[in-house]
Write a protein that holds these residues in place. Structure first.
Motif, PDB file in Angstrom:
ATOM      1  N   LEU A  45     -74.525 108.020 -34.337  1.00  0.00           N
ATOM      2  CA  LEU A  45     -74.777 109.195 -35.158  1.00  0.00           C
ATOM      3  C   LEU A  45     -73.698 109.277 -36.227  1.00  0.00           C
ATOM      4  N   GLN A  46     -74.097 109.700 -37.413  1.00  0.00           N
ATOM      5  CA  GLN A  46     -73.136 109.985 -38.467  1.00  0.00           C
ATOM      6  C   GLN A  46     -72.963 111.496 -38.566  1.00  0.00           C
ATOM      7  N   MET A  47     -71.737 111.946 -38.393  1.00  0.00           N
ATOM      8  CA  MET A  47     -71.417 113.366 -38.449  1.00  0.00           C
ATOM      9  C   MET A  47     -70.679 113.660 -39.749  1.00  0.00           C
ATOM     10  N   ALA A  48     -71.364 114.295 -40.677  1.00  0.00           N
ATOM     11  CA  ALA A  48     -70.774 114.663 -41.959  1.00  0.00           C
ATOM     12  C   ALA A  48     -69.986 115.962 -41.813  1.00  0.00           C
ATOM     13  N   PRO A  49     -69.193 116.334 -42.840  1.00  0.00           N
ATOM     14  CA  PRO A  49     -68.334 117.522 -42.713  1.00  0.00           C
ATOM     15  C   PRO A  49     -69.083 118.810 -42.408  1.00  0.00           C
ATOM     16  N   VAL A 103     -67.310 111.300 -39.416  1.00  0.00           N
ATOM     17  CA  VAL A 103     -67.058 110.502 -38.222  1.00  0.00           C
ATOM     18  C   VAL A 103     -68.380 109.924 -37.715  1.00  0.00           C
ATOM     19  N   VAL A 104     -68.326 108.700 -37.207  1.00  0.00           N
ATOM     20  CA  VAL A 104     -69.485 108.097 -36.561  1.00  0.00           C
ATOM     21  C   VAL A 104     -69.191 108.023 -35.078  1.00  0.00           C
ATOM     22  N   VAL A 105     -70.186 108.375 -34.257  1.00  0.00           N
ATOM     23  CA  VAL A 105     -69.963 108.512 -32.822  1.00  0.00           C
ATOM     24  C   VAL A 105     -71.226 108.104 -32.077  1.00  0.00           C
TER      25      VAL A 105
END
Length: 393
Positions: A45-49, A103-105
């Motif tokens: 998953l890409q977590m943007a601000p 962040v990518v998680v």
């Protein structure tokens, strides 16, 4: 059970984030998940601000950063000739500008963190409970599960995904197939050319296809997602998107893209679908959240981010509509939550479709796209202000 309790249907990222946010805001919460355990299908998953700011407020961002990777750049390429077109620097200046990191998680890591935090905050999380009925009453709502258990509360929020059964209370629509299919895979980082230096999110765009790559799990895994439009879907075939089509469609791509294909799993693939936006997804004491309310295509990497925004907005609305004794006027709180969120999520849904079309063009349109991307200044974040700069709740 308390008639003021929030009942959440669905234990994915949207549901668990909602349980956590509601508990942090002082609400009593019961979450019902039909599976026997909390699990997520897929990898990265890409977590943007716009999402990481919420995760910080919920007290879990440090754990997410530890489990994930802060990429250095978001880099776009032409998938046929391999040219780099543009990049977004995800550095300290970026974080200061948007108030949070990118962040990518791993999906399962994020879900585990949210589950642990929600339980630690005092939410009741129950697995193995499939919701069969929702009955609204003047001052409460009752949910009945397949084993005959009844749960009573002040409101129900359904975060039960793209194929939400609760959505039928608001719309008779069906998922819209895009004709695109996704193949996913993770490989040990040491098995990838470049190894420890692979810290960017890479996007390779081509005619009717794209590939996304980035590291996971503190840089120990490399996540890859290959997506293409199925020729068989366009021909009206009942079965479409199989591995033979994957090889056929990607045959004309550049060597770095073709080199990634063996790392994609062949045993399962995911047809990509969304739904048309609906005007409202709250009625009296029942509301939708996440993909149940606004399923979207993946091109903006915002599905989970928007669900997390929903969670923050719902908790904030409940606080605004609570009385001196803490009791929530749930119908008005849910109505305000949906009214706030529906226009924004509709914009994200429609923009994701347009963005996907732009990624996948061919011929003159691809030349024009590449020219526009190449002319962009690397510090120009203006086009993303509405998306990454939004503050929910």
């Amino acid at each position: 059970m308390s008639n003021d309790r929030l009942i959440v249907i669905g234990g994915g990222i949207g549901g668990t984030a909602t349980a956590l946010a509601a508990r942090r805001a002082g609400r009593e919460v019961t979450l019902l998940e039909q599976a026997p355990a909390f699990t997520e299908v897929g990898a990265g998953l890409q977590m943007a601000p716009n999402a990481t700011r919420v995760l910080r407020r919920l007290g879990v961002l440090d754990r997410v950063l530890e489990a994930g990777v802060r990429p250095g750049h978001l880099v776009f390429h032409n998938a046929v000739d391999g040219r780099e077109l543009t990049r977004v620097r995800l550095d300290r200046a970026y974080e200061e500008h948007f108030g949070g990191p990118y962040v990518v998680v791993h999906r399962s890591d994020l879900l585990d963190i949210l589950v642990d935090a929600a339980v630690g905050a005092g939410a009741e999380l129950v697995t193995g409970r499939r919701v069969e009925e929702i009955d609204q009453h003047p001052d409460s709502v009752t949910v009945r599960t397949g084993d005959g258990t009844a749960y009573t509360g002040g409101a129900v929020v359904a975060a039960d995904g793209l194929h939400s059964r609760t959505r039928a209370l608001f719309s008779d629509d069906e998922p819209v197939q895009s004709g695109y299919v996704a193949y996913r895979g993770t490989v040990p980082i040491e098995d990838v050319a470049g190894g420890a230096n692979l810290r960017d999110v890479l996007v390779w765009m081509g005619p009717g296809l794209h590939l996304v790559q980035y590291p996971l799990r503190s840089g120990s895994l490399y996540n890859q997602v290959g997506v293409f439009r199925s020729p068989r879907f366009d021909d009206g075939a009942e079965r479409w998107g199989g591995p033979d089509e994957l090889e056929q469609v990607f045959a004309a791509t550049c060597e770095p893209v073709r080199r990634a294909l063996p790392g994609l799993g062949r045993e399962r693939w995911w047809p990509m679908a969304d739904r048309e936006p609906i005007a409202s997804w709250a009625k009296d004491r029942v509301a939708l959240l996440g993909d149940a309310a606004h399923p979207m295509l993946q091109y903006l990497a915002q599905g989970a981010c928007q669900a997390i925004e929903d969670a923050a907005a719902l908790a904030a609305s409940a606080t605004r509509h609570s009385g001196p004794d803490g009791t929530v006027a749930w119908p008005s709180a849910l109505e305000e939550y949906a009214a706030e969120r529906a226009p924004r999520t509709a914009r994200v849904q429609s923009t994701a479709r347009v963005w996907g079309e732009m990624w996948h063009v061919d011929g003159v349109a691809a030349l024009l796209r590449d020219e526009v991307f190449s002319r962009r200044a690397t510090d120009d974040l203006g086009a993303a202000e509405w998306l990454w700069g939004h503050r929910a709740g």
